[in-house]
Design an enzyme around this catalytic site. Structure first.
Site, short mmCIF file in Angstrom:
data_model
loop_
_atom_site.label_atom_id
_atom_site.label_comp_id
_atom_site.label_asym_id
_atom_site.label_seq_id
_atom_site.Cartn_x
_atom_site.Cartn_y
_atom_site.Cartn_z
N LYS A 1 0.84 -1.21 0.00
CA LYS A 1 0.00 0.00 0.00
C LYS A 1 0.87 1.25 0.00
O LYS A 1 0.63 2.20 -0.74
CB LYS A 1 -0.95 -0.01 1.21
CG LYS A 1 -2.08 -1.01 1.05
CD LYS A 1 -2.85 -1.24 2.34
CE LYS A 1 -3.85 -2.39 2.14
NZ LYS A 1 -4.53 -2.80 3.36
N GLN B 1 -4.40 -0.97 9.41
CA GLN B 1 -4.32 -2.34 8.90
C GLN B 1 -4.93 -3.33 9.89
O GLN B 1 -4.56 -3.35 11.06
CB GLN B 1 -2.84 -2.70 8.61
CG GLN B 1 -2.66 -4.04 7.95
CD GLN B 1 -3.29 -4.13 6.55
OE1 GLN B 1 -3.17 -3.21 5.75
NE2 GLN B 1 -3.95 -5.23 6.27
N ASP C 1 -11.10 2.98 3.68
CA ASP C 1 -11.41 1.54 3.60
C ASP C 1 -12.93 1.32 3.50
O ASP C 1 -13.37 0.24 3.13
CB ASP C 1 -10.91 0.82 4.88
CG ASP C 1 -9.64 0.02 4.62
OD1 ASP C 1 -9.37 -0.29 3.44
OD2 ASP C 1 -8.94 -0.30 5.60
#
Ligand code: NAD
Length: 301
Positions: free
Chosen positions: A54, A98, A121
């Site tokens: 990422k 994460q 997200d």
């Protein structure tokens, strides 16, 4: 006729090139670029590799990428304080924590602490609600289902009026995808059925699908004879079924298998996604797209 293979790697490349070009254009015009913070707690190898990719991709896009690594021992409050710091930072448009987090930290508490306008997200309940309302309300669709919708669109698989059957009802994939595909509008307007572990006669549902999405996490669950000739099969499943030595690196790597039988479906389906190299690569592209959009929203304010 052989099924057309929908190549996620190629589609990802095209999307990332568009994002990179748009970011450069914004930089020239305004001197500003999208900012993404990636927060990693601990050293779980899978999480480290996801975050590394990422970060690398965000830097390639020309984003302002801030990487925060917290030790496994960090407290829930320390993580919440870190999230709050970036909620208040105007140079950061997207916050990514994460997952999974260490057991002593309440994941929901952390997700709920992210400013919904920076939740790239798309996991915050506010963004799930926005997705449910659809249309202009939708801000950050979760990346995996958004990637599937994008794949269908770019492969030229129309969804209008189609029978879509999704096997799997998770909050991450099945439920948001169903909402996106049954919404009124472009790349949607389908009739959607969600199947799950409580479904009676899974085969009969799969057999009538024009677009069949397998997102159960069960290797080979979908039998070739359940697939209607010419149907589009999207295989989201990523199942580790063993290990092999990589020809490239000489290191041990996982053997991955989807929820469908790719080889058998080549002669049945109209379109099919491989595992790996299908849906998987799309997720990161959509994360970058959500981050660019987060930046654009602030520029338009
Ligand atoms: P999950 O375990 O949260 O949900 C699986 C769903 O499938 C459940 O709703 C369950 O009811 C249904 N299911 C399981 N077995 C079934 C069966 N035998 N019959 C009918 N329904 C069944 O999983 P998830 O997070 O949604 O992920 C699903 C799969 O997709 C996994 O293999 C995961 O690794 C993969 N995945 C891939 C990506 C990606 O490529 N970017 C992203 C997310 C998930």
């Amino acid at each position: 006729m052989q099924a057309q293979i929908i190549n996620g790697l190629e589609i990802r490349k095209a999307i990332l090139e568009e994002i990179k070009a748009e970011t450069a254009e914004y930089k020239t015009k305004t001197g500003k670029v999208p900012g993404l913070v990636t927060i990693l707690v601990g050293e779980n190898p899978a999480s480290v590799s996801y975050v590394t990719l990422k970060v690398k991709t965000a830097l390639e896009m020309g984003f302002n990428e801030v990487q925060v690594n917290l030790p496994e021992s960090c407290t829930e409050q320390e993580l919440l304080d870190t999230v709050e710091k970036y909620n208040r930072d105007d140079s950061i448009h997207g916050i990514l924590v994460q997952l999974p987090l260490p057991k002593h930290i309440d994941e929901n508490k952390v997700i709920y602490a992210i400013d919904p306008d920076k939740d790239v997200d798309g996991f915050h309940p506010v963004n799930i609600g926005r997705l449910l309302l659809g249309g202009k309300h939708t801000k950050y669709p979760p990346c995996t289902p958004a990637g599937i919708v994008e794949m269908l669109s770019r492969a030229g698989v129309g969804t209008e009026g189609k029978e879509v059957v999704i096997v799997g009802r998770s909050n991450l994939v099945g439920k948001p995808l169903a909402n996106m595909l049954c919404a009124k509008g472009k790349n949607a307007n389908a009739t959607v059925t969600i199947c799950h572990t409580g479904t009676k006669d899974l085969a009969s549902h799969c057999k009538r699908a024009d677009i069949l999405v397998a997102a159960a996490g069960c290797p080979g669950l979908i039998k070739p004879e359940w697939v209607k000739p010419g149907a589009c099969v999207i295989d989201v499943g990523v199942n580790r079924v063993g290990e092999k030595i990589s020809e490239k690196t000489g290191k041990k790597v996982a053997i991955l298998k989807g929820d469908t039988d790719f080889d058998a479906l080549l002669d049945i389906a109209g379109y099919i996604t491989p595992v790996p190299g299908g849906v998987g690569p799309m997720t990161i592209a959509m994360l970058m797209k959500n981050t660019l959009n987060a930046f654009k929203y602030t520029m338009e304010k």
